[in-house]
Every structure is written in C-alpha cells, then in structure tokens.
Design an enzyme around this catalytic site. Structure first.
Site, PDB file in Angstrom:
ATOM      1  CD  GLU A 181      -2.794   1.292   0.194  1.00 20.42           C
ATOM      2  OE1 GLU A 181      -3.701   0.471   0.084  1.00 20.42           O
ATOM      3  OE2 GLU A 181      -2.613   2.213  -0.640  1.00 20.42           O
TER       4      GLU A 181
ATOM      5  CE  LYS B 160       4.645   6.927  -5.782  1.00 20.75           C
ATOM      6  NZ  LYS B 160       5.016   8.298  -5.401  1.00 20.75           N
TER       7      LYS B 160
HETATM    8  N1  LIG Z   1       9.412  10.285  -3.905  1.00 19.89           N
HETATM    9  C1  LIG Z   1       8.045   9.917  -3.744  1.00 19.89           C
HETATM   10  C2  LIG Z   1       7.846   9.327  -2.391  1.00 19.89           C
HETATM   11  C3  LIG Z   1       6.546   8.672  -2.256  1.00 19.89           C
HETATM   12  O1  LIG Z   1       6.171   7.775  -2.990  1.00 19.89           O
HETATM   13  C4  LIG Z   1       7.154  11.132  -3.900  1.00 19.89           C
HETATM   14  O2  LIG Z   1       7.683  12.252  -3.886  1.00 19.89           O
HETATM   15  O3  LIG Z   1       5.953  10.960  -4.072  1.00 19.89           O
HETATM   16 NA    NA Z   2      -1.039   4.276  -0.351  1.00 18.91          NA
END
Ligand SMILES: N[C@@H](CC=O)C(=O)O
Ligand code: NA
Ligand SMILES: NC(=O)C1=CN([C@@H]2O[C@H](COP(=O)(O)OP(=O)(O)OC[C@H]3O[C@@H](n4cnc5c(N)ncnc54)[C@H](O)[C@@H]3O)[C@@H](O)[C@H]2O)C=CC1
Length: 430
Positions: A131, A207
C-alpha cells in the site's frame, strides 16, 4: 485470545521510511499486538552502513547482512523499505522461499517485476502487500483491489508524486526556483534517493503502472507507461497556465479504452483549471480520482510522501499480513484475467497548449492556423503578444490525438516564420 509467541519481523532499510516504521512498531507495540492477536517483534534491521546514529532505533538489531537476516529461519514477515531493484528483488524472493510474507514500499520494483513477485508469493502461500508504494499514506491499493472488486473501474487520474507536486506548488505560489524547491522536498524526506526518479516522472510512472494493473486486472509495467517529467516546465508555462485560469500539475492518467479492448497509462505535466479539485492539492499531498461504473467518481486524498505518512501505510499492511498469517490464510493476490494490452500514446486524445515564438508580421497567424487545420487539430483559443520583432503565440486546441498534435508540431517547426516551439503541454480536467 492473544498468542504469546511473537511474530518476527525483519526490517530491511532504516532511512526516511524505515526509521519511522521502527519507531511506530516500538512505541505502539501493545496496540499492534492487540489488533493482530499476537505480539510483533522487530527481529533485525538491515542497513547499508552500520555505525550511523539512528535515534530511537535499537542499536543491537542493526545488521549490514540483509540476506542472512531474511534467511535466518524464524522470520514471519519481511518489511522492505530499501528501494531499487537489487538487492531488494532477491531479498523478497528469499523471503518467500523462507515462507515469510512481505510488505514493501518499493514501487520501482513492483512496477517492473510485480507479476513475478506475486507468483512467487502465491507459490509460497504467503502475502505480498505494498500500500505504501502508491500515494504514501492514502489507502488506495486496498480499496481498488478489495472494496471495488465488484465494480468496473474505467479511469484512475491523479497526482501521485509528492516531490513534484511540492516543487510545482512552490514555483506557482511563492515563485521559488526549481532547484530551491527540489532541495526543500529532499530535506523533508519526500524525494527518492535519486530525485531524478521524481522529477523525470519515473516514480509516478511506476505508480501509474501499479494502479492500472490493479484497476483494470491486467499486466501493466512501467515500460508501458508514457512518461514526461517536470524538468521542462518553465516559469513561462506556469505564468501561461495562470493567465488561462489553470495550474500546472504532474498527472498520472490510467484509462480503459472506450471499446474496452485496451488500456493506456501516462504521466506528464498538464494544465488543469483552478476549479478542478486537483488544482487545490498543495505541497506533497496526493489526490487520486477513481471512476467506476457503479460507484461513480471517488476521490482519495492525503499525504503522498514523507517518513511518517508512508510508515502508516506500511504498518497497516504489516497488521494485515500478520492477521492473515495467524488465520493461516492469505489476502487477495494478483488479478490479471482481462489481459488487456497497453495502447501507445499516439492514440490518446486530449487538449493541448502550444506556445510558439513567431515572426511578428502579417499572415503568420493564418499560416500557423492552417497547419493545425491540415492535421485535423481544431483550435479553441489563440493568444498573441507582440515583442521586439517577434511575437509569442499561444494556441489551445480542442481534443486531438497525440499523433495528430505531434505531426502538427513537426510541420510548425519547419515553417520559416516559426522561430521556436517554446512549449507543448496537455490540458486536462475539463
Ligand atoms: N518520492 C516519492 C515518495 C513517495 O512515494 C514522492 O515524492 O511521491
Ligand atoms: Na497508499
Ligand atoms: N520517502 C518517501 O516519502 C517514500 C518512500 N517510498 C519508498 O520507500 C523505500 C525507502 O525510501 P526511503 O526511506 O525514503 O529511502 P532512504 O534512502 O531514506 O532509505 C533507504 C534505506 O535502505 C538502506 N539500504 C540501502 N541499500 C541497502 C542494502 N543493500 N541492504 C540493506 N539496506 C540497504 C539504507 O541504509 C537506508 O537505511 C523506497 O522504495 C521508496 O521508493 C514510498 C513512499 C514514500
């Protein structure tokens, strides 16, 4: 009834996120035990360099031999907050072989090798939860995978990188320079170990791949995601967006094609109207819209980066996989049954903001307009500003394919009257 034998956790990595995981595990041990039904014990913490001062982290647990920690034979759960592909991937595969469940925050790894890792976890009868890998503290993957399992998701759109949102926000609201804002985001623990991953869009693309895969039940890797970062966004783009009543954001957009036969995933800066809810997402916050057939439009919002918010998501997964272990069960794994191919960017349809430096003379506007028309790209608005000898021309189009826009821009570049194509940015959210 509470089990007295503790579940043993190996923590791999003790940086921005890992140190917060260790802190929360230590300070909330009783609550975690009550929620899980058994105590959880931090059995060891693997780091790259021993000897660093780590306030609040039990010194005697620190080791530089992550492989030995994972393979010592009594680990129930491995929490991986190291990042990168190797040695993280090998460590996860070792964990599965040892019968340990895994909690990871590693989007780069999951977006590249998620299918292989899920298969290894399933073969070993253990869990792989992550998550924290997408949108930090925001509960997003579990709702997509579980709460929306009975619905059909058609679109996921949002801001999924805290660092770039922080930089764009600072540039827009305080007039801060790019480097200064990036330095601040790094100091606050938002940026990746190599911030190129953030500013060039690799982190958001990873992502997007994870989101698209879960939302559309198909395999999407980071390589399938069209990617542009924010390094080319100029102060002039931000000013131009303002003049149009817009703001510039780095967006991740995952869509199921209208015919249902393919999916697209893309990450790029875009202008969005100030009236759009994403326009008010400030600093390192993230926000994601999920559009599902029965549910309609859902919005997920919260801190997208930083040690403590990310640790919250890691701890949530830790509780879940521990509960599953005690129940002798596993949570839902990969779901890839739709096998929808990822479509190239060329076919994506959206609006564009094209900024040109042109000769300031009669006929140039008509010449430029005819190039757009030739390629079937319809113009919505044109703004022209004369300067000494040349002019700035800003064209905003109606919806067109990326292929048509690219062909238009190639032709514009070839015109004598066009001195420079200063910037091209997509316009979303209308
Ligand atoms: N480097 C990422 C860290 C979190 O996933 C961001 O800035 O979103
Ligand atoms: Na999350
Ligand atoms: N910082 C953030 O806001 C967020 C980070 N993440 C992810 O969490 C993970 C960790 O990120 P951070 O804590 O920010 O990174 P970090 O660079 O602060 O910490 C990494 C840790 O891993 C350790 N490490 C590196 N190589 C190692 C090796 N070979 N063996 C053992 N330990 C090793 C380092 O010693 C350090 O303790 C990454 O996958 C990152 O993408 C996810 C969401 C948000």
């Amino acid at each position: 009834m509470m089990r007295t034998r503790p579940l043993k956790v190996a923590l791999l990595g003790c940086g921005v996120v890992g140190s917060e995981v260790a802190r929360i595990m230590t300070t909330t041990a009783d609550d975690l035990a009550a929620r899980i039904g058994a105590p959880v014990e931090l059995a060891g913490i693997a780091v790259r360099r021993a000897g660093r001062v780590r306030p609040g982290v039990p010194e005697h647990l620190i080791t530089t031999d992550a492989e030995a920690l994972v393979n010592r034979g009594d680990i129930d759960v491995v929490v991986e907050v190291v990042g990168g592909i190797e040695p993280s991937k090998s460590l996860l595969l070792s964990a599965f072989e040892q019968g340990a469940s895994v909690v990871s925050a590693n989007k780069a790894l999951l977006a590249q090798d998620g299918t292989e890792l899920h298969a290894a976890a399933a073969a070993a009868g253990v869990d792989l939860y992550y998550e924290a890998a997408v949108a930090g503290a925001i509960p997003l993957l579990r709702p997509l995978r579980e709460s929306l399992a009975g619905d059909k998701v058609n679109r996921v759109l949002g801001i999924v990188n805290g660092t770039t949102n922080f930089i764009l926000d600072k540039m827009d609201t305080t007039g801060a320079g790019y480097s200064e804002a990036l330095e601040e985001a790094t100091a606050l623990g938002y940026a990746e170990a190599d911030p190129t991953a953030d500013v060039e869009g690799f982190d958001a693309a990873a992502k997007a791949a994870i989101l698209a895969g879960i939302a559309f039940h198909t395999k999407v890797t980071a390589a399938d995601v069209y990617r542009e970062g924010i390094t080319e966004v100029t102060a002039a783009d931000i000013a131009s967006a303002k003049a149009m009543g817009c703001v510039v954001k780095l967006l991740a957009i995952c869509e199921r094609a209208a015919d249902g036969e393919s999916v697209t995933a893309r990450v790029h800066p875009a202008m969005i109207p100030l009236s759009h809810p994403l326009a008010s997402v400030r600093e390192a916050y993230n926000a994601v819209f999920v559009e599902a057939e029965a549910a309609g439009r859902l919005m997920f919002y919260g801190p997208g980066a930083g040690g403590s918010p990310t640790a919250s998501a890691v701890l949530g997964d830790l509780v879940a996989v521990c509960r599953n272990k005690l129940a002798g069960a596993t949570g839902p794994g990969d779901s890839l049954y739709t096998r929808l191919p990822a479509k190239p960017m060329d076919e994506v349809v959206t609006r564009y903001h094209v900024s040109l430096d042109v000769d300031d003379r009669a006929g140039v506007l008509a010449q430029v307009a005819s190039v757009f028309a030739e390629h079937g790209v319809s113009i919505d608005t044109v703004r022209q500003q004369g300067r000494d000898g040349d002019a700035s021309l800003v064209v905003v189009t109606h919806r067109a394919t990326d292929a048509a826009l690219s062909a238009t821009v190639d032709k514009l570049r070839a015109l004598d009257s066009v001195r420079d194509v200063a910037s091209i940015m997509r316009v979303e959210g209308e």
